[in-house]
Scaffold this active site. Structure first.
Site, PDB file in Angstrom:
ATOM      1  N   ASP A  55       0.780  -1.229   0.000  1.00 53.54           N
ATOM      2  CA  ASP A  55       0.000   0.000   0.000  1.00 53.54           C
ATOM      3  C   ASP A  55       0.818   1.289   0.000  1.00 53.54           C
ATOM      4  OD1 ASP A  55      -2.314  -1.595   0.168  1.00 53.54           O
ATOM      5  OD2 ASP A  55      -2.065  -1.762   2.330  1.00 53.54           O
ATOM      6  N   CYS A  59       6.597  -0.221   0.730  1.00 54.35           N
ATOM      7  CA  CYS A  59       6.227  -1.622   0.490  1.00 54.35           C
ATOM      8  C   CYS A  59       6.736  -2.078  -0.875  1.00 54.35           C
ATOM      9  CB  CYS A  59       4.715  -1.791   0.548  1.00 54.35           C
ATOM     10  SG  CYS A  59       3.956  -1.367   2.127  1.00 54.35           S
ATOM     11  N   CYS A 402      16.924   6.609  21.403  1.00 54.43           N
ATOM     12  CA  CYS A 402      15.719   5.870  21.010  1.00 54.43           C
ATOM     13  C   CYS A 402      14.774   6.780  20.243  1.00 54.43           C
ATOM     14  CB  CYS A 402      15.020   5.307  22.248  1.00 54.43           C
ATOM     15  SG  CYS A 402      13.495   4.421  21.855  1.00 54.43           S
ATOM     16  N   CYS A 404      11.699   6.725  19.862  1.00 53.48           N
ATOM     17  CA  CYS A 404      10.292   6.671  20.286  1.00 53.48           C
ATOM     18  C   CYS A 404       9.635   8.049  20.254  1.00 53.48           C
ATOM     19  CB  CYS A 404      10.189   6.084  21.685  1.00 53.48           C
ATOM     20  SG  CYS A 404      10.573   4.323  21.772  1.00 53.48           S
ATOM     21  N   ASP A 446      -9.282  22.958 -13.160  1.00 52.97           N
ATOM     22  CA  ASP A 446     -10.302  22.678 -14.164  1.00 52.97           C
ATOM     23  C   ASP A 446     -11.282  23.858 -14.141  1.00 52.97           C
ATOM     24  OD1 ASP A 446     -11.844  21.222 -16.038  1.00 52.97           O
ATOM     25  OD2 ASP A 446     -13.160  20.535 -14.439  1.00 52.97           O
TER      26      ASP A 446
END
Length: 749
Positions: A55, A59, A402, A404, A446
């Protein structure tokens, strides 16, 4: 062997494994890559696969890297938008390897076989994967969420077992993520987002934050699930374009008409298109006259008159008159099929901004891990320092480094910005869209339904032999019951003006001319100026007035009562009330605006002159896409704004596609963003919001990394230790999250 205190091994071993495993995997992948350095045979075949669960660009990159390593593979192409994997290989290629590699990465895969009935073209049938809540990602997210809630309850009832409960909840979500991280590392992507999440979660466990680790993994899974839902809907809507073309067609052979599948139509076949039917194939009119609604293909707001020799497009609607059409394109090459291909190709050729977390992990994470290892080992080995002291400092460095805080706080800023926009009808599909919107330097609009309302209105009523009210009343009487856009414009004006509409009898349409009937005992005709000129003639002043309206891009209909010109009505699709102000704001922001439309040049220029915007008219979908690419080649970052199917290729080709509210489903699904209220002002508002969000993210990164840098120095020199390191990471998270929440107060200017 270098001596190490036995009590230090339980602490340092898992940490060293986390540090070295990706590096070892990277080394092994290099070895395998070198084995693939041999030249492939010149004779190559191509096999196509459908990959489910793929997705995002990350990936696709992992799948491509993994499959490219297989023996016999010459080239790999991944189309994330359509879920396709194309593998070029030699004759001895073993396809089982593709299934193994892709499935180990956590995706589904199946072979696609070309259909011979399409004369060499490949039509890919859609395989239903069920509703989004029944996908693998949704099930895993639900299981992790249930486990986390259960851990909270269990921990409250049995405090002594709280840590174990959260570790179990963490394992439910982290086990498949960790397996994907290890597999991706083995196949050449060591520092994937899964690896980053695994390291962050395991690191949190080591510092006693099992609860935080489980929550972070759950948030990651929720994000992946939503990403999959959006990608699935986009794929479905793009393929759904083919539903615009009817499944059957009426073929005429030797005067006999028979119904056949539309996909079987051969070049040169003559088909019959009745009023109300969709045209089943591209072709040229060979007999008959009628009006064709081309809005699905060209965006033309008013049906176009067609006669012998004129082209018609598949998917358009015949709104009047029987037409015989000679087919000029096979089903696989008709207008709608080309639009589908253009959309998919444009999405494949896009270079969407790589998710911040992936970019961050490829550099920051390995540097932190290596630096922590050096802090823990070099001083004891080189300077004779105490192992326990420097392992402690190394673990503190790992905690400080870290990711996080950034993993949580950066999406918090994006989520706050998305929420603030959504509450005001500004929808954006993720953080990459937010980032790119702030860099926009050109916006291509448009016309019909975007800068204009998309519906013609009566702008002028000119009295002749009768009053304005009588002219409008008689015209409305003849148009009662019609669904033609111009008829609806007349009826709406009559309703708005409170004009009574008498009944018409014997009303009938005259192909190519207009409509006539009896109204209140008088013979009334409503038609084009050309038709009226042939019937009763027009004065020089009337001709001049009509020419003036035509120069303004207006359509004129003349009312004739008992053989005398009674007056006429001028109609046009008018600009939205806020269009001029919205374009002025873009100009003030130093952003170039241009109108791209399928409408005729005269109408387009009239609207553009009123708005003060650059215009290009009489464009087909591929023309709009081409112009967008031309703007990009000039170094501009382009946003395309539209509401119709004809805008889909350009929406996909642009750096950012923005769909207007009320637009076609494919425009909304193909686009990266949408403005639900349909206001032109929403476009500069969205760009302004993007710039605010990206400024907030830069602040967050500065705060988080700044705190880490300060505590990194103080830890190494021995001023602070493990607990301050934990506070540094937690404090950074609190600060940047609070900063991100300020975006919830955003208001349009």
């Amino acid at each position: 062997m270098i001596p190490l205190a036995l009590d230090a091994w339980p602490i340092v071993t898992p940490w060293l494994i986390l540090t070295l495993a990706p590096l070892v995997a990277r080394g092994s992948s290099v070895t395998r890559r070198s084995k693939q350095g041999a030249l492939m045979p010149p004779e190559t075949l191509e096999t196509r696969y459908r990959v489910t669960g793929m997705d995002c660009a990350s990936c696709g990159s992992k799948v491509e890297t993994a499959v490219r390593k297989l023996p016999g593979v010459a080239d790999v192409a991944v189309a994330v938008s359509s879920g396709l994997l194309k593998v070029s290989h030699d004759a001895g290629f073993a396809g089982d390897g593709v299934f193994r590699q892709v499935r180990n990465l956590g995706y589904g895969v199946e072979v696609l076989v070309p259909l011979e009935s399409t004369a060499g073209s490949e039509i890919i049938t859609q395989t239903s994967s069920g509703p989004w809540w029944w996908t693998r990602k949704a099930k895993l997210t639900a299981a992790c969420g249930v486990a986390l809630v259960a851990a909270y309850i269990f921990g409250a009832l049995f405090p002594a077992m709280e840590r174990g409960a959260f570790l179990v909840a963490l394992a439910v979500g982290l086990a498949p993520v960790g397996w994907r991280a290890i597999t991706a590392a083995r196949y050449g992507t060591p520092f994937s987002i899964e690896m980053l999440m695994t390291i962050a979660a395991v690191g949190a466990v080591f510092i006693g934050a099992a609860e935080e680790a489980a929550a972070v993994v759950l948030l990651f899974l929720v994000g992946e699930m939503l990403e999959g839902v959006a990608a699935g809907r986009a794929r479905k809507s793009i393929q759904g374009l083919t539903d615009l073309v009817p499944k059957t067609a009426l073929v005429e052979i030797d005067g006999q008409v028979s119904e056949v599948p539309a996909e079987s139509l051969a070049l040169g076949a003559v088909i019959l298109v009745r009023p109300g039917d969709r045209v089943p194939a591209d072709g040229d009119v060979v007999e008959g006259e009628g009006e064709i609604d081309e809005a699905p293909v060209t965006g033309e707001s008013v049906p176009k008159r067609k006669m012998a020799g004129d082209p018609v497009f598949a998917g358009t609607i015949n709104v009047g008159g029987v037409l015989r059409v000679r087919v000029t394109a096979a089903a696989a090459d008709n207008t709608i099929a080309r639009v589908v291909r253009l959309v998919e190709e444009a999405q494949e050729s896009k270079s969407p901004t790589e998710r911040f977390i992936d970019r961050f992990s490829t550099i920051y994470t390995p540097v932190v891990l290596v630096f922590g290892a050096l802090v823990a080992t070099v001083p004891p080995l080189v300077l004779g320092g105490a192992w326990s002291e420097w392992i402690y400092k190394g673990l503190a460095v790992l905690l400080i480094g870290c990711p996080c805080a950034l993993v949580i706080s950066t999406p918090a800023a994006i989520a706050a910005g998305l929420s603030a926009g959504a509450r005001r009808g500004l929808l954006m599909k993720g953080g990459a869209v937010l980032e790119t919107l702030g860099k926009i330097t050109a916006v291509a609009f448009d016309k019909t339904g975007t800068l204009t309302s998309g519906k013609p209105i009566v702008t002028d009523i000119v009295a002749g032999a009768r009053t304005e009210g009588e002219v409008l009343s008689m015209a409305a009487a003849l148009e009662t019951g019609s669904s033609h856009p111009l008829a609806l414009a007349i009826l709406n004006r009559a309703k708005a003006d409170g004009v009574s509409i008498p009944s018409a009898s014997s009303a009938r349409a005259i192909p190519g001319e207009g409509v006539e009937g009896t109204v209140s005992g008088a013979q009334v005709f409503l038609g084009s100026p050309q038709s009226v000129a042939r019937r009763v003639g027009l004065s020089a002043s009337q001709d001049a007035a009509i020419a003036g309206f035509n120069a303004e891009g207006k359509t004129v209909s003349v009312v004739v009562i008992d053989g005398q010109s009674a007056g006429f009505l001028a109609m046009r699709d008018e600009a939205r009330p806020d269009a001029a102000a919205g374009l002025a704001r873009l100009e003030a922001m130093k952003i170039r605006a241009i109108m791209l439309t399928g409408d005729n040049r005269r109408t387009a220029e009239a609207v553009a002159n009123g708005l003060g915007v650059e215009v290009r008219a009489e464009l087909l979908p591929q023309d709009k896409q081409r112009i967008v690419k031309e703007l990009q080649s000039e170094g501009l970052v382009v946003a395309k704004v539209g509401d119709g199917i004809n805008d889909a290729p350009a929406l996909a080709a642009a750096d950012i596609g923005i769909a207007m509210g009320g637009g076609a489903d494919v425009a909304l699904e193909t686009a990266d963003a949408a403005v639900l209220h349909g206001r032109v002002q929403d476009v500069p508002d969205m760009i302004d919001l993007s710039r605010g969000v990206m400024g907030n993210i830069r602040q967050n990164i500065t705060i988080a990394l700044g705190l880490k840098a300060v505590f990194l120095v103080t830890t190494v020199i021995g001023v602070t230790g493990l607990w301050p390191a934990i506070l540094a990471d937690t404090g950074a998270t609190v600060l940047v999250t609070a900063n991100a929440m300020r975006l919830l107060r955003w208001r349009p200017k």
